[in-house]
Scaffold this motif. Structure first.
Motif, PDB file in Angstrom:
ATOM      1  N   LEU A  58       0.725  -1.244   0.489  1.00  0.00           N
ATOM      2  CA  LEU A  58       0.570  -0.031  -0.316  1.00  0.00           C
ATOM      3  C   LEU A  58       0.623   0.961   0.054  1.00  0.00           C
ATOM      4  O   LEU A  58       0.505   2.192  -0.410  1.00  0.00           O
ATOM      5  N   LYS A  59       2.142   1.020   0.691  1.00  0.00           N
ATOM      6  CA  LYS A  59       3.073   2.242   0.938  1.00  0.00           C
ATOM      7  C   LYS A  59       3.716   2.662  -0.436  1.00  0.00           C
ATOM      8  O   LYS A  59       3.614   3.578  -1.446  1.00  0.00           O
ATOM      9  N   TRP A  60       3.937   1.488  -1.405  1.00  0.00           N
ATOM     10  CA  TRP A  60       4.276   1.676  -2.383  1.00  0.00           C
ATOM     11  C   TRP A  60       3.422   1.974  -3.700  1.00  0.00           C
ATOM     12  O   TRP A  60       3.808   3.051  -4.243  1.00  0.00           O
ATOM     13  N   TYR A  61       2.022   1.703  -3.445  1.00  0.00           N
ATOM     14  CA  TYR A  61       0.546   2.039  -4.099  1.00  0.00           C
ATOM     15  C   TYR A  61       0.427   3.573  -4.130  1.00  0.00           C
ATOM     16  O   TYR A  61       0.575   4.737  -5.274  1.00  0.00           O
ATOM     17  N   PHE A  62       0.591   3.860  -3.119  1.00  0.00           N
ATOM     18  CA  PHE A  62       0.607   5.497  -2.600  1.00  0.00           C
ATOM     19  C   PHE A  62       1.703   6.233  -3.253  1.00  0.00           C
ATOM     20  O   PHE A  62       1.871   7.080  -3.578  1.00  0.00           O
ATOM     21  N   LYS A  63       2.709   5.394  -2.932  1.00  0.00           N
ATOM     22  CA  LYS A  63       4.328   6.591  -3.284  1.00  0.00           C
ATOM     23  C   LYS A  63       3.896   6.527  -5.185  1.00  0.00           C
ATOM     24  O   LYS A  63       3.746   7.944  -5.772  1.00  0.00           O
ATOM     25  N   LEU A  64       3.711   4.998  -5.800  1.00  0.00           N
ATOM     26  CA  LEU A  64       3.611   5.444  -7.204  1.00  0.00           C
ATOM     27  C   LEU A  64       2.076   6.132  -7.575  1.00  0.00           C
ATOM     28  O   LEU A  64       1.931   7.019  -9.233  1.00  0.00           O
ATOM     29  N   PHE A  65       1.109   6.321  -7.047  1.00  0.00           N
ATOM     30  CA  PHE A  65      -0.062   7.979  -7.503  1.00  0.00           C
ATOM     31  C   PHE A  65       0.153   8.591  -7.344  1.00  0.00           C
ATOM     32  O   PHE A  65      -0.782   9.920  -7.521  1.00  0.00           O
ATOM     33  N   ASP A  66       1.533   9.457  -5.897  1.00  0.00           N
ATOM     34  CA  ASP A  66       1.376  10.896  -5.614  1.00  0.00           C
ATOM     35  C   ASP A  66       2.058  11.550  -6.611  1.00  0.00           C
ATOM     36  O   ASP A  66       3.289  11.494  -6.104  1.00  0.00           O
ATOM     37  N   GLN A  67       1.466  11.149  -7.782  1.00  0.00           N
ATOM     38  CA  GLN A  67       2.530  11.607  -9.205  1.00  0.00           C
ATOM     39  C   GLN A  67       3.324  13.421  -8.633  1.00  0.00           C
ATOM     40  O   GLN A  67       4.538  12.809  -9.266  1.00  0.00           O
ATOM     41  N   ASP A  68       2.159  14.403  -7.715  1.00  0.00           N
ATOM     42  CA  ASP A  68       3.171  15.909  -7.759  1.00  0.00           C
ATOM     43  C   ASP A  68       4.258  15.282  -6.277  1.00  0.00           C
ATOM     44  O   ASP A  68       5.250  16.667  -6.140  1.00  0.00           O
ATOM     45  N   GLY A  69       4.325  14.161  -6.112  1.00  0.00           N
ATOM     46  CA  GLY A  69       5.146  14.388  -4.201  1.00  0.00           C
ATOM     47  C   GLY A  69       4.679  14.790  -3.239  1.00  0.00           C
ATOM     48  O   GLY A  69       5.484  15.478  -2.547  1.00  0.00           O
ATOM     49  N   ASN A  70       3.546  15.329  -3.548  1.00  0.00           N
ATOM     50  CA  ASN A  70       2.992  16.476  -2.426  1.00  0.00           C
ATOM     51  C   ASN A  70       2.279  15.671  -0.871  1.00  0.00           C
ATOM     52  O   ASN A  70       1.906  15.871  -0.084  1.00  0.00           O
ATOM     53  N   GLY A  71       2.851  14.363  -0.339  1.00  0.00           N
ATOM     54  CA  GLY A  71       1.894  13.306   0.289  1.00  0.00           C
ATOM     55  C   GLY A  71       0.882  13.285   0.543  1.00  0.00           C
ATOM     56  O   GLY A  71       0.619  12.980   1.496  1.00  0.00           O
ATOM     57  N   LYS A  72      -0.020  13.499  -1.103  1.00  0.00           N
ATOM     58  CA  LYS A  72      -1.287  13.138  -1.317  1.00  0.00           C
ATOM     59  C   LYS A  72      -1.546  12.676  -2.587  1.00  0.00           C
ATOM     60  O   LYS A  72      -0.704  13.318  -2.943  1.00  0.00           O
ATOM     61  N   ILE A  73      -3.217  12.538  -2.222  1.00  0.00           N
ATOM     62  CA  ILE A  73      -3.049  11.608  -3.723  1.00  0.00           C
ATOM     63  C   ILE A  73      -4.640  12.196  -4.072  1.00  0.00           C
ATOM     64  O   ILE A  73      -5.712  11.780  -3.026  1.00  0.00           O
ATOM     65  N   ASP A  74      -4.927  12.603  -5.147  1.00  0.00           N
ATOM     66  CA  ASP A  74      -6.280  13.061  -5.549  1.00  0.00           C
ATOM     67  C   ASP A  74      -6.738  12.474  -6.238  1.00  0.00           C
ATOM     68  O   ASP A  74      -6.431  11.448  -6.997  1.00  0.00           O
ATOM     69  N   LYS A  75      -8.375  12.668  -6.944  1.00  0.00           N
ATOM     70  CA  LYS A  75      -8.618  11.467  -8.304  1.00  0.00           C
ATOM     71  C   LYS A  75      -7.943  12.157  -8.911  1.00  0.00           C
ATOM     72  O   LYS A  75      -7.852  11.359  -9.908  1.00  0.00           O
ATOM     73  N   GLU A  76      -7.837  13.644  -9.165  1.00  0.00           N
ATOM     74  CA  GLU A  76      -7.290  13.111 -10.934  1.00  0.00           C
ATOM     75  C   GLU A  76      -6.491  12.461 -10.816  1.00  0.00           C
ATOM     76  O   GLU A  76      -5.640  11.977 -11.995  1.00  0.00           O
TER      77      GLU A  76
END
Length: 185
Positions: free
Chosen positions: A90-108
């Motif tokens: 899940l941490k790896w997925y999150f890092k992958l999803f967080d494209q802008d590296g701001n520590g959060k993932i959004d819908k886009e």
């Protein structure tokens, strides 16, 4: 897509010498560049989103950020995909999803990644917008339109349907088979 021709549970059981030989066959320099990874996986003519996704996967595996995947990073990535604990995945997925590296993932960000994955895998069973809506509806408890790492991990673990969706969407078995068995065609 059925039988991949490998028992992936046994892949890591192979001795390290065997793994090293496979790695060196694909990349005699001992380092894999992003370009070489795309060549190994036979990824040509991808959409911009799919190309960005592969770039992001490469960056998450390039743990020291030197622009190459070395043997240690290669083994660590494969180990994580096959044997990693759920929190690690899940941490790896999150890092992958967080494209802008701001520590959060959004819908886009999520929608872009899921669209890219579908472009690569050709699996379009579910609309990426629907997947993202379900994820945010169930785990964005504060209704902020973005998820922190903690919210993502706890929310995903609390909802089996989301975990199943993520496992299915993020299944890198075909990629591992190409890496293990070499290119076909």
């Amino acid at each position: 897509m059925g039988n991949h021709g490998s028992n992936l549970d046994d892949i890591l059981a192979e001795d390290m010498h065997h793994w090293y030989n496979k790695f060196m066959r694909e990349s005699p320099s001992g380092l894999i560049t992003l370009f070489e990874l795309k060549a190994i996986l036979g990824l040509k003519g991808m959409t911009e989103d799919a190309n960005s996704y592969v770039d992001q996967v490469f960056l998450t595996f390039d743990m020291d950020g030197d622009g190459y995947i070395d043997f240690v990073e290669y083994i660590a990535a494969i180990s994580l995909m096959l044997k990693g604990e759920i929190n690690q995945k899940l941490k790896w997925y999150f890092k992958l999803f967080d494209q802008d590296g701001n520590g959060k993932i959004d819908k886009e960000e999520l929608e872009t990644i899921f669209t890219a994955i579908q472009d690569i895998t050709r699996n379009r069973d579910t609309d990426p917008e629907d997947i993202v809506s379900i994820i945010f509806e169930k785990i964005d408890v504060k209704g902020e339109g973005e998820l922190t790492l903690e919210e993502f991990i706890e929310g995903a673990k609390d909802h089996e349907d989301i975990m199943d969706m993520l496992k299915s969407l993020m299944d890198l078995t075909p990629v591992l088979v190409i890496i293990v068995e070499g290119r076909t065609g």
